[in-house]
Scaffold this motif. Structure first.
Motif, PDB file in Angstrom:
ATOM      1  N   PRO A 277       4.193  37.928 -13.045  1.00 29.20           N
ATOM      2  CA  PRO A 277       4.955  36.682 -12.875  1.00 29.20           C
ATOM      3  C   PRO A 277       6.220  36.945 -12.062  1.00 29.20           C
ATOM      4  O   PRO A 277       6.885  37.965 -12.250  1.00 29.20           O
ATOM      5  N   MET A 278       6.525  36.025 -11.173  1.00 25.08           N
ATOM      6  CA  MET A 278       7.715  36.199 -10.352  1.00 25.08           C
ATOM      7  C   MET A 278       8.891  35.499 -11.019  1.00 25.08           C
ATOM      8  O   MET A 278       8.856  34.298 -11.266  1.00 25.08           O
ATOM      9  N   ALA A 279       9.927  36.286 -11.338  1.00 22.49           N
ATOM     10  CA  ALA A 279      11.090  35.684 -11.978  1.00 22.49           C
ATOM     11  C   ALA A 279      12.044  35.125 -10.940  1.00 22.49           C
ATOM     12  O   ALA A 279      12.834  34.237 -11.209  1.00 22.49           O
ATOM     13  N   HIS A 280      11.959  35.657  -9.721  1.00 24.61           N
ATOM     14  CA  HIS A 280      12.888  35.230  -8.677  1.00 24.61           C
ATOM     15  C   HIS A 280      12.264  35.514  -7.321  1.00 24.61           C
ATOM     16  O   HIS A 280      11.630  36.550  -7.144  1.00 24.61           O
TER      17      HIS A 280
END
Lengths: 95, 476
Positions: A51-54
């Motif tokens: 998952p990409m947090a930023h």
């Protein structure tokens, strides 16, 4: 997934927004379209994807722990509707 | 039916940083309202949070001390809700990837060691404070506390009684103070706790419906509130009802818990990663550095005290309850040739009592560790008796001078030469012929009377052991 008027009521409650009764159907349809887009994205297989947090591929820069801010209370409170003894006044809230 | 309680705690420890978690405003307690709330804390448009390095280091140190895994990468999330003491409309917290997780701490409760799992500990910002009195029907908001760094420590539901919950809360309290990451001041709200409580038939494995107790700001309240809540839930189930999942407030004055109004709307905080903050990276070099810098922890210190100073678990527990107290004790032992047990008795007994009376912390003691050590030396060498030592201690405490100075000035040196004691004994024996006769008729318990008289005649200075011996010889 489409949203019905109960969902809209709950969202309004959470967001502290009021939508006039005659607009609920329209808003509901538009939000449902957005959710449909999300559903389409959710159909992609992401099992192997972290998952990409930023969107920036960097780490948070850290700040040295020292008090550097001067607080000008009078200036900061200038735009407050009501102030007393240094406190912001708001409509009464009690749990 | 027999029930057991299942309890988990969420502890909020305010981190002892100089500045806020995401801004450079000061965190000093008790400042005039809103004088420590900068534009970032006030949620003005266009401001950006920048994470405080020290808060990160403190969280990692806590994680290392509780056998947690340290996340190489952790992220901040927005927890969305509306309340006037939360200017941005969201609290910056951690949700999916907390900074530390998956550890434990051993707690001693009723002489047994119990291991309590620590699910996670995450960094977050505190909210402001609402004041409800005296504003013509309005509420007053002080945002000084907004943005203060908190470590929220979430336990596994591993506790089975109010006493265990209290012991866990105390153990974590001692730990955060040892680590120097929080002052743990409960009056000022630096250390607070919510409790999740449910009950189930003893032996069942499924969890019952839980309630969340808020507003538990003292150790005593935590235990009391949990006890009351367990009873309330048992009453409900016994009378055929079901426990409702809800948040309840503990009312210490009325001794009851009651449902909070206005929170019926199922909590939906719509967490999402905060786009203003990048993921936090913690590399192994930093972890190693922080691990190497950890102080001796309470459990280790307690065990060492028992082994090194031959103390009971009870003594070691009390002496290691805080680092300054443990340091004082060791300082005292270092400055004295007396038995460490004697030092323990004095620190726990007379010193603690004197501190208590004067409402002082150990760091403010009017008798220094070296001075107490000197006093113990005089007891151990027989220069003064234990009883006279109390008088000397009082005098040192009251600033009348050093130990030896007071002993000499007041002539308190113990009388240990036999000739002087014999003279006193002779006087007392001569003055009490009736008791002498009683003793010789076999009523040997009057010896105590004679000892008392001789001690009195010597103003407490005669060596009691010698007085006994000489009396027996003279009377016999």
């Amino acid at each position: 997934m489409s949203l019905d008027s109960t969902d809209i009521d709950k969202l309004c409650e959470l967001a502290r927004l009021a939508i006039p009764a005659d607009e609920v159907a329209d808003v509901s349809a538009k939000l449902s379209d957005i959710v449909a887009l999300v559903d389409q994205l959710k159909a992609a297989d992401t099992a192997e994807v972290e998952p990409m947090a930023h969107p920036l591929d960097r780490s948070q820069r850290l700040r040295v722990d020292s008090a550097t801010e001067d607080v000008d209370r009078e200036l900061y409170q200038d735009n407050a509707p009501a102030v007393e003894r240094g406190l912001y006044l708001v409509p009464k809230v009690i749990d | 039916m027999q029930y057991e309680a299942v309890i988990g705690l969420e502890i909020h420890a305010q981190l002892a940083t100089e500045s806020k978690i995401f801004s450079g405003a000061a965190t000093r307690y008790g400042a005039p309202p809103n004088t420590q709330a900068c534009l970032v804390d006030l949620g003005y448009p266009g401001v950006l949070p920048v994470l405080n390095r020290e808060a990160v280091r403190m969280a990692v140190r806590f994680g290392l001390a509780t056998h947690c895994r340290i996340a190489e990468r952790s992220i901040f999330a927005r927890k969305n809700y509306f309340y006037p003491d939360l200017p941005k409309g969201y609290q910056i917290s951690q949700y999916e990837l907390p900074i530390v997780h998956g550890g434990y701490i051993d707690v001693i409760c009723a002489d047994r060691v119990k291991r309590i799992g620590i699910t996670r500990a995450h960094l977050e910002e505190d909210a402001g404070k609402s004041l409800h009195e005296d504003f013509q029907g309005m509420s007053g908001i002080d945002l000084n506390r907004a943005g203060t760094p908190l470590l929220e420590i979430v336990s596994e539901p591993d506790m089975r009684s109010a006493a265990e919950a209290g012991a866990y809360m105390r153990t974590i309290h001692t730990l955060v103070r040892y680590l120097g990451i929080s002052d743990g001041n409960m009056q000022e709200g630096s250390y607070r706790c919510d409790a999740n409580v449910s009950i189930r038939p003893r032996g069942a494995t499924e969890l019952g419906t839980r309630t969340e107790l808020k507003n538990l700001n003292s150790f005593r309240f935590v235990e009391k509130a949990i006890e009351i809540e367990i009873e309330r839930q048992i009453d409900i189930v016994e009378s055929g009802g079901t426990v409702v999942q809800e948040t309840r407030l503990f009312d210490a004055e009325r001794g009851e818990t009651r449902a909070m109004r206005g929170k019926e709307e199922a909590e939906d905080y719509r967490y999402f990663p905060d786009p203003d903050l990048l993921p936090v990276s913690i590399d192994s070099a930093l972890v190693d550095e922080l691990r190497a810098g950890l102080p001796e922890l309470p459990v280790e210190k307690r065990e060492r005290f028992m082994a090194q100073y031959d103390l009971s678990a009870y003594d070691a527990d009390i002496l290691t309850a805080s680092r300054p107290l443990a340091d004082y004790y060791e300082d005292c032992v270092r400055h004295s040739r007396a038995r460490p047990k004697l030092a323990a008795n004095w620190v726990i007994g007379d010193l603690a009592a004197a501190l208590n009376r004067a409402d002082l912390e150990i760091g403010e003691s009017r008798v220094g560790a070296a001075e107490l050590g000197a006093l113990l030396d005089r007891i151990e060498s027989g220069t003064i008796s234990g009883k006279i030592a109390k008088e000397v201690f009082e005098a040192v405490w009251n600033g009348e001078g050093g130990v030896d100075e007071i002993i000499e000035r007041r002539g308190l040196r113990q009388i240990s030469d036999s000739a002087s004691i014999e003279a006193l004994v002779d006087e007392v024996v001569a003055a009490n012929p009736a008791q002498v006769q009683q003793y010789r008729d076999g009523r040997t318990q009057v010896l105590g009377f004679f000892v008392g008289q001789v001690m009195k005649a010597s103003k407490g200075r005669a060596n009691p052991r010698q007085v006994n011996e000489i009396l027996r010889a003279k009377l016999g």
